[in-house]
Design a protein around this motif. Structure first.
Motif, PDB file in Angstrom:
ATOM      1  N   GLN A 114      -2.309  29.955  25.918  1.00 16.91           N
ATOM      2  CA  GLN A 114      -1.441  28.911  25.374  1.00 16.91           C
ATOM      3  C   GLN A 114      -2.145  27.564  25.368  1.00 16.91           C
ATOM      4  N   PHE A 115      -2.898  27.311  26.440  1.00 13.61           N
ATOM      5  CA  PHE A 115      -3.646  26.061  26.542  1.00 13.61           C
ATOM      6  C   PHE A 115      -4.681  25.948  25.425  1.00 13.61           C
ATOM      7  N   VAL A 116      -5.414  27.037  25.188  1.00  8.18           N
ATOM      8  CA  VAL A 116      -6.427  27.042  24.118  1.00  8.18           C
ATOM      9  C   VAL A 116      -5.770  26.833  22.756  1.00  8.18           C
ATOM     10  N   ALA A 117      -4.633  27.507  22.539  1.00  6.58           N
ATOM     11  CA  ALA A 117      -3.925  27.368  21.264  1.00  6.58           C
ATOM     12  C   ALA A 117      -3.424  25.929  21.069  1.00  6.58           C
ATOM     13  N   ASP A 118      -2.847  25.350  22.137  1.00 11.08           N
ATOM     14  CA  ASP A 118      -2.348  23.980  22.041  1.00 11.08           C
ATOM     15  C   ASP A 118      -3.491  22.992  21.829  1.00 11.08           C
ATOM     16  N   ALA A 119      -4.592  23.194  22.586  1.00 14.83           N
ATOM     17  CA  ALA A 119      -5.734  22.296  22.447  1.00 14.83           C
ATOM     18  C   ALA A 119      -6.318  22.367  21.043  1.00 14.83           C
ATOM     19  N   SER A 120      -6.396  23.577  20.503  1.00 14.42           N
ATOM     20  CA  SER A 120      -6.912  23.748  19.147  1.00 14.42           C
ATOM     21  C   SER A 120      -6.040  23.021  18.132  1.00 14.42           C
ATOM     22  N   HIS A 121      -4.727  23.121  18.336  1.00 16.67           N
ATOM     23  CA  HIS A 121      -3.795  22.448  17.423  1.00 16.67           C
ATOM     24  C   HIS A 121      -3.946  20.930  17.509  1.00 16.67           C
ATOM     25  N   GLU A 122      -4.050  20.415  18.751  1.00 16.22           N
ATOM     26  CA  GLU A 122      -4.173  18.971  18.921  1.00 16.22           C
ATOM     27  C   GLU A 122      -5.497  18.453  18.380  1.00 16.22           C
ATOM     28  N   LEU A 123      -6.558  19.248  18.509  1.00 17.23           N
ATOM     29  CA  LEU A 123      -7.857  18.846  17.961  1.00 17.23           C
ATOM     30  C   LEU A 123      -7.860  18.885  16.437  1.00 17.23           C
ATOM     31  N   ARG A 124      -7.125  19.841  15.895  1.00 18.53           N
ATOM     32  CA  ARG A 124      -7.117  20.018  14.447  1.00 18.53           C
ATOM     33  C   ARG A 124      -6.460  18.835  13.727  1.00 18.53           C
ATOM     34  N   THR A 125      -5.422  18.251  14.344  1.00 15.34           N
ATOM     35  CA  THR A 125      -4.688  17.175  13.687  1.00 15.34           C
ATOM     36  C   THR A 125      -5.568  15.963  13.365  1.00 15.34           C
ATOM     37  N   PRO A 126      -6.264  15.354  14.355  1.00 17.82           N
ATOM     38  CA  PRO A 126      -7.124  14.208  14.009  1.00 17.82           C
ATOM     39  C   PRO A 126      -8.323  14.605  13.156  1.00 17.82           C
ATOM     40  N   LEU A 127      -8.843  15.813  13.348  1.00 11.51           N
ATOM     41  CA  LEU A 127      -9.965  16.253  12.526  1.00 11.51           C
ATOM     42  C   LEU A 127      -9.556  16.389  11.062  1.00 11.51           C
ATOM     43  N   THR A 128      -8.349  16.897  10.837  1.00  9.82           N
ATOM     44  CA  THR A 128      -7.841  17.022   9.467  1.00  9.82           C
ATOM     45  C   THR A 128      -7.650  15.650   8.840  1.00  9.82           C
ATOM     46  N   ALA A 129      -7.151  14.698   9.648  1.00 17.77           N
ATOM     47  CA  ALA A 129      -6.968  13.339   9.146  1.00 17.77           C
ATOM     48  C   ALA A 129      -8.306  12.712   8.779  1.00 17.77           C
ATOM     49  N   LEU A 130      -9.311  12.923   9.626  1.00 15.62           N
ATOM     50  CA  LEU A 130     -10.657  12.421   9.346  1.00 15.62           C
ATOM     51  C   LEU A 130     -11.212  13.015   8.053  1.00 15.62           C
ATOM     52  N   LYS A 131     -11.093  14.321   7.936  1.00 12.58           N
ATOM     53  CA  LYS A 131     -11.625  15.023   6.770  1.00 12.58           C
ATOM     54  C   LYS A 131     -10.940  14.551   5.484  1.00 12.58           C
ATOM     55  N   THR A 132      -9.621  14.423   5.537  1.00  6.34           N
ATOM     56  CA  THR A 132      -8.867  14.006   4.352  1.00  6.34           C
ATOM     57  C   THR A 132      -9.245  12.593   3.924  1.00  6.34           C
ATOM     58  N   ALA A 133      -9.339  11.689   4.933  1.00  5.43           N
ATOM     59  CA  ALA A 133      -9.677  10.298   4.619  1.00  5.43           C
ATOM     60  C   ALA A 133     -11.060  10.191   3.984  1.00  5.43           C
ATOM     61  N   VAL A 134     -12.007  10.932   4.533  1.00  2.00           N
ATOM     62  CA  VAL A 134     -13.372  10.892   3.991  1.00  2.00           C
ATOM     63  C   VAL A 134     -13.423  11.479   2.587  1.00  2.00           C
ATOM     64  N   GLU A 135     -12.747  12.602   2.383  1.00  2.00           N
ATOM     65  CA  GLU A 135     -12.750  13.246   1.061  1.00  2.00           C
ATOM     66  C   GLU A 135     -12.124  12.348  -0.001  1.00  2.00           C
ATOM     67  N   VAL A 136     -10.989  11.732   0.332  1.00  2.00           N
ATOM     68  CA  VAL A 136     -10.315  10.845  -0.618  1.00  2.00           C
ATOM     69  C   VAL A 136     -11.197   9.640  -0.949  1.00  2.00           C
ATOM     70  N   SER A 137     -11.852   9.090   0.073  1.00  2.00           N
ATOM     71  CA  SER A 137     -12.720   7.927  -0.148  1.00  2.00           C
ATOM     72  C   SER A 137     -13.916   8.275  -1.019  1.00  2.00           C
ATOM     73  N   LEU A 138     -14.494   9.459  -0.802  1.00  2.00           N
ATOM     74  CA  LEU A 138     -15.644   9.870  -1.603  1.00  2.00           C
ATOM     75  C   LEU A 138     -15.280  10.063  -3.072  1.00  2.00           C
ATOM     76  N   ARG A 139     -14.061  10.478  -3.336  1.00  2.00           N
ATOM     77  CA  ARG A 139     -13.635  10.715  -4.717  1.00  2.00           C
ATOM     78  C   ARG A 139     -13.212   9.433  -5.428  1.00  2.00           C
ATOM     79  N   ASP A 140     -12.956   8.385  -4.646  1.00  2.00           N
ATOM     80  CA  ASP A 140     -12.506   7.121  -5.233  1.00  2.00           C
ATOM     81  C   ASP A 140     -13.724   6.333  -5.731  1.00  2.00           C
ATOM     82  N   LYS A 141     -13.907   6.278  -7.041  1.00  2.00           N
ATOM     83  CA  LYS A 141     -15.064   5.593  -7.619  1.00  2.00           C
ATOM     84  C   LYS A 141     -14.915   4.075  -7.561  1.00  2.00           C
TER      85      LYS A 141
END
Length: 335
Positions: A114-141
Motif C-alpha cells: 500500500q505504501f509503494v502504491a501510495d508513494a507511486s501515486h503521489e510521485l506521479r502527480t507532480p511529475l505529470t504536472a511537470l511533463k504537461t507544463a513542459v510539453e505545452v510550453s514547447l508547443r507554444d511558438k
C-alpha cells in the motif's frame, strides 16, 4: 500468495511432527518387542523348570507364543492409531500456527504494498504536472520570456514538492531502529524551544502566537529525531490554525515520563478522521482549514514512527470548531 505460503508451512509442520512421531513410535515398539521377547524367554524358562520338577506337567508353549504375538500386534496397531491421531491434530494445529506465524508478515507486506502504491501515486502527480507544463510550453511558438519564467517557477514548485516527498520517504525508510550511539542525556525543554524557533517564520506569516509553559525536563534520547517529531506537531498546528490565533505548548514531568501538550485553535478534526490521521498519505476529506494545505500526509506518520521507536505514545483530543490537542508521553529513559 499468503494462502499458498500458509499451506506450505503447514505441510512442513506436519512433516516434522510426523517424522518425530514415527521415530518415537519405532523406538517404543523396538523396546516393547525386546521386552516381550525377554518375557517370553523367562516364561519358557519357568515352564521348563516346572516341567522338570513335575514330569506330569505339560505346558502349552504355543498358546503363550500366540498371546505374545497378539500383544505385539496390538501394540503395533495402537502406535499406528496414535500416529494417525497425531497426523490429524498436527494438520489442524499446524494450519492455525502457520496462520498466526504468517499473519504479521502478511500485514507488513500489505502495508508495504500500500505504501509503494501510495508513494507511486503521489510521485506521479507532480511529475505529470511537470511533463504537461513542459510539453505545452514547447508547443507554444509564441512563448515569451515572461511566460517561460512563469512555467519555470511552476516547475520549480513541483520539483520542491518532489524533494520534500523524497525526504519524507527517506526518513520513514530509516526509522527502523534506535541508534544507541546517538542517545544522550538532553534537556527536553531546550529541544522544545529549538523546535519553536524552527517554525517561528511560519507562525509569523499567519500571525500565530505560540505560548509556552515548560518545566525543566531531562531525558535520554536522540536529539535530532525528537526535534523532528516536535517540529512536525508544531508545523501541523500552525498550518491548521486560523490567522492571529494562539498555540499553547506545555511540558511537565509525570512519574517516569515527560508529557508535552500542543493545543491549537483550529477547525478541529472530524470523528471519522481521528483514527486515521497517523496513517501514511492520509488526508481528511475536508480540510481542517479554509485554505489549501500543502503536503502529502506523511508528517504525522513520521512523528508517530519516532514515538513508537522510543516507546512513546500520543493521544489526540479534537472536536470540529474547537481546536485540537496532541498530548505526547515520552519515557525519561529508554530500555
Amino acid at each position: 500468495m499468503f494462502q499458498s505460503a500458509r499451506l506450505k508451512l503447514t505441510i512442513w509442520y506436519v512433516l516434522i511432527s510426523l517424522v518425530v512421531s514415527i521415530i518415537f513410535s519405532l523406538t517404543v515398539y523396538t523396546l516393547l518387542a525386546r521386552e516381550l521377547q525377554r518375557n517370553e524367554q523367562r516364561l519358557e524358562g519357568r515352564l521348563q523348570l516346572m516341567r522338570g520338577l513335575n514330569p506330569g506337567f505339560r505346558p502349552n508353549f504355543e498358546m503363550h507364543r500366540q498371546d505374545l504375538a497378539l500383544t505385539e500386534s496390538a501394540v503395533r496397531w495402537y502406535l499406528v492409531y496414535v500416529n494417525l491421531f497425531i497426523l490429524l491434530m498436527t494438520s489442524a494445529a499446524g494450519y492455525l500456527l502457520a496462520g498466526r506465524t504468517l499473519s504479521p508478515i502478511k500485514t507488513m507486506v500489505d502495508k508495504q504494498n500500500q505504501f509503494v502504491a501510495d508513494a507511486s501515486h503521489e510521485l506521479r502527480t507532480p511529475l505529470t504536472a511537470l511533463k504537461t507544463a513542459v510539453e505545452v510550453s514547447l508547443r507554444d511558438k509564441n512563448l515569451d520570456i515572461k511566460q517561460a519564467k512563469e512555467v519555470l517557477n511552476a516547475n520549480l514548485e513541483d520539483v520542491n514538492r518532489l524533494v520534500t516527498l523524497a525526504d519524507e520517504l527517506l526518513i520513514l525508510a530509516t526509522l527502523n531502529t534506535v541508534k544507541k550511539q546517538l542517545l544522550e542525556e538532553l534537556s527536553l525543554t531546550q529541544v522544545i524551544q529549538d523546535a519553536i524557533k524552527s517554525v517561528k517564520y511560519l507562525g509569523k506569516q499567519k500571525q500565530v502566537k505560540i505560548e509556552t509553559t515548560l518545566s525543566e525536563i531531562s531525558l535520554v534520547g536522540d536529539r535530532e529525531r525528537l526535534l523532528k517529531m516536535l517540529v512536525i506537531f508544531l508545523d501541523n498546528a500552525i498550518k491548521y490554525s486560523p490567522a492571529k490565533s494562539v498555540i499553547r505548548v506545555t511540558a511537565i514531568k509525570t512519574d517516569s515520563k515527560a508529557q508535552v501538550s500542543i493545543s491549537d485553535q483550529g477547525a478541529g478534526i472530524g470523528a471519522k478522521d481521528l483514527p486515521h490521521i497517523f496513517e501514511r498519505f492520509y488526508r481528511a476529506d475536508k480540510s481542517r482549514s479554509k485554505t489549501k494545505i500543502e503536503g502529502y500526509g506523511l508528517g504525522l506518520a513520521i512523528a508517530k514512527e519516532i514515538l513508537d521507536l522510543y516507546k512513546g505514545t500520543v493521544a489526540v483530543e479534537s472536536r470540529p470548531g474547537q481546536g485540537t490537542t496532541f498530548t505526547i508521553h515520552l519515557p525519561l529513559k529508554i530500555n
